[in-house]
Design an enzyme around this catalytic site. Structure first.
Site, PDB file in Angstrom:
ATOM      1  CE  LYS A  37      -3.096 -36.806 -20.562  1.00 21.60           C
ATOM      2  NZ  LYS A  37      -4.041 -37.055 -19.539  1.00 21.60           N
ATOM      3  CG  LEU A  38       4.690 -40.634 -24.829  1.00 22.22           C
ATOM      4  CD1 LEU A  38       5.946 -41.143 -24.121  1.00 22.22           C
ATOM      5  CD2 LEU A  38       4.830 -40.801 -26.335  1.00 22.22           C
ATOM      6  CB  CYS A  42      -5.412 -46.897 -27.463  1.00 20.71           C
ATOM      7  SG  CYS A  42      -5.428 -48.499 -26.667  1.00 20.71           S
ATOM      8  CG  HIS A 453     -14.273 -81.543 -19.706  1.00 19.19           C
ATOM      9  ND1 HIS A 453     -15.357 -80.898 -20.256  1.00 19.19           N
ATOM     10  CD2 HIS A 453     -14.721 -82.193 -18.602  1.00 19.19           C
ATOM     11  CE1 HIS A 453     -16.430 -81.167 -19.520  1.00 19.19           C
ATOM     12  NE2 HIS A 453     -16.077 -81.944 -18.514  1.00 19.19           N
TER      13      HIS A 453
END
Ligand code: NAI
Length: 474
Positions: A37-38, A42, A453
């Protein structure tokens, strides 16, 4: 039938598809061949699914700790692991459709099959015709590209005698498919995958033991980070057995698994429901036709020059299949550079010491550049600034104040050599350190930036001040 392309990319992971997009932007007629699968490992079996599970683990942990924020939950908090998995699948699906859309947008042809390089043939006098084999009986397609980019990725390394069976012995891919959580798990390998899984499963309530061969977990990270992360993970109840090797031939499979590991001179027996093997990944270099080319393979990875050209100058290779830093963002950048070079541009090479590394455990850890030990070994005279999250208002407000930022600088040039972080949101904060490294900033230059801050980023500014002993809050 043959079709001609300027560039054919083998492998549609984050390296391959990014290269195809850049090639198409630069006017190259481009195709991708992907057997699965594309999005690659990852998207489907790695970064994205594991982070989705880690996020659910975080919400579960924080919900259980809600009373410390003044929120009382009267009914029991229950984990619905099926829904956790469904959420993960939905995220993958959304991103997968996104990558498919990007291919359409770039007019990139996608072939769903196994691509192999052929030697010189009737189609081309040079090695490089691609034959695409399909799962069904469909006849192979032949495509004749002017250039090829190999982006075939990697697969988990195995331990001889401990074959992944998907039932008792899992790799990270099988672990992602768990339909229910085991009561206990032994993770072999205290590297990035092992530690992210240890942290996540422990937050889900699984009893975790990590067996690591080195004297430290995350042996490639700064020792101060590995030690702090191990201490924090121990607080969750994770057990670490270090300097240890699992002994595969002692495995007994009954209701539970029983296996021995050697620790220094001793032997220890461990009982567990499941074993997860996470001892690194090896490049995918077989079954892609490299034997039909002059491409060199050494130490199991494809050899390339600085622009990712193999010995066959029209065939490039990037990402995990060339070794080095096996990270998605590295593969993406290598792919983009290779595509630009193929298109006749002269891209700026990657400076690998500027690449950020992230570990998405709780607490998170992230780094860029050399560790203190590497810097000293390379002959640098170093100065170090370190600042704790405990002295930071936003971290206290946030309820996560363990950890610190450590900056290592060169005494002679004042340049930053390495930045190491552990604590809340450091996988996002590290990008600023990455930019500082790219711009060759000194700690003083970092302190000239004004930090809002309250913000967690103040810890980075204070660590830069601490290099000269000038920190305000500690
Ligand atoms: P790794 O190389 O990070 O860690 C493997 C660990 O296993 C090392 O600590 C090593 O000392 C240990 N080890 C090796 N053989 C052993 C044995 N027989 N017994 C016990 N310990 C043993 O590999 P890992 O964790 O499998 O990850 C693979 C790749 O995927 C890495 O390059 C990693 O950077 C990448 N990755 C990156 C992620 C991220 O960026 N967050 C997430 C997951 C993986």
């Amino acid at each position: 039938m043959t079709k001609e392309y300027d560039l054919v990319v083998l492998g549609g992971g984050p390296g391959g598809y990014a290269a195809a997009i850049r090639a198409s932007q630069l006017g190259l007629q481009t195709a991708i061949v992907e057997q699965d699968k594309l999005g690659g490992t990852c998207l489907h079996y790695g970064c994205i699914p594991s982070k989705a599970l880690l996020r659910s683990a975080e919400v579960y942990r924080q919900t259980n700790e809600a009373s410390s924020y003044g929120i009382e939950i009267n009914n029991t908090v229950a984990l619905n692991f099926k829904k956790v998995q469904q959420r993960k699948e939905k995220i993958i699906d959304t991103l997968h459709r996104g990558v498919e859309a990007l291919m359409k947008q770039g007019k990139i042809d996608v072939y769903k099959g196994i691509g192999r390089i052929l030697g010189p043939s009737i189609f081309s006098p040079m090695p490089g015709t691609i034959s695409i084999e399909y799962e069904n009986e469909q006849e192979n397609t032949m495509i004749v590209p002017k250039n090829i980019l190999l982006a075939t990725g990697s697969n988990p390394k195995s331990i001889p005698g401990l074959a992944v069976d998907g039932k008792n012995i899992l790799g990270s891919k099988e672990a992602l498919e768990l339909t229910e959580l085991p009561a206990s798990m032994v993770i072999v390998g205290g590297g990035v995958i092992g530690i992210e899984w240890a942290s996540m499963l422990s937050d889900f309530g699984v009893k975790i033991t990590v067996v690591e061969a080195s004297s430290n977990i995350l042996p490639n990270e700064d020792e101060a980070i590995s030690k702090k992360l191990e201490a924090e993970l121990r607080k969750k109840g994770i057990e670490f057995i270090k300097n240890a090797h699992i002994l595969p031939d002692t495995l007994e499979v009954n209701e539970q698994l029983k296996i021995n590991c050697s620790v220094n001179e001793d032997t220890r027996t461990i009982h567990t429901d499941k074993l997860l093997i996470a001892v690194g990944r090896e490049a995918n270099v077989t079954n892609i036709g490299l034997e039909n080319t002059d491409i060199l393979i050494s130490d199991g990875v494809i050899q390339t020059d600085g622009f990712y050209r193999t010995k066959e100058s029209h065939i490039y290779a990037i990402g995990d299949c060339i070794g080095g830093m096996q990270l998605a963002h590295v593969a993406t950048q290598e792919g983009v550079l290779a595509a630009e070079h193929i298109a006749g541009q002269n891209p700026y090479p990657i400076e690998y010491t500027n690449v950020p590394r992230c570990i998405y455990s709780f607490p998170e850890a992230a780094s860029v550049g050399l560790t203190e030990m590497q810097a000293v070994e390379q002959g640098f005279e170093v100065k170090v600034g370190q600042f704790p999250f405990q002295n930071n208002g936003k971290a206290l407000v946030y309820g996560e104040s363990e950890g610190f930022v450590k900056i290592i600088a060169d005494v002679k040039t004042n340049d930053i050599i390495g930045v190491h972080m552990i604590g809340p949101h450091v996988t996002d904060m590290i990008s600023e350190a990455g930019l500082a490294k790219v711009l060759n900033a000194s700690p003083w230059e970092i302190t000239q930036s004004i930090y809002p801050h309250p913000s967690l980023s103040e810890v980075f500014g204070e660590a830069a001040l601490a290099v000269e002993g000038l920190q305000i809050h500690g």
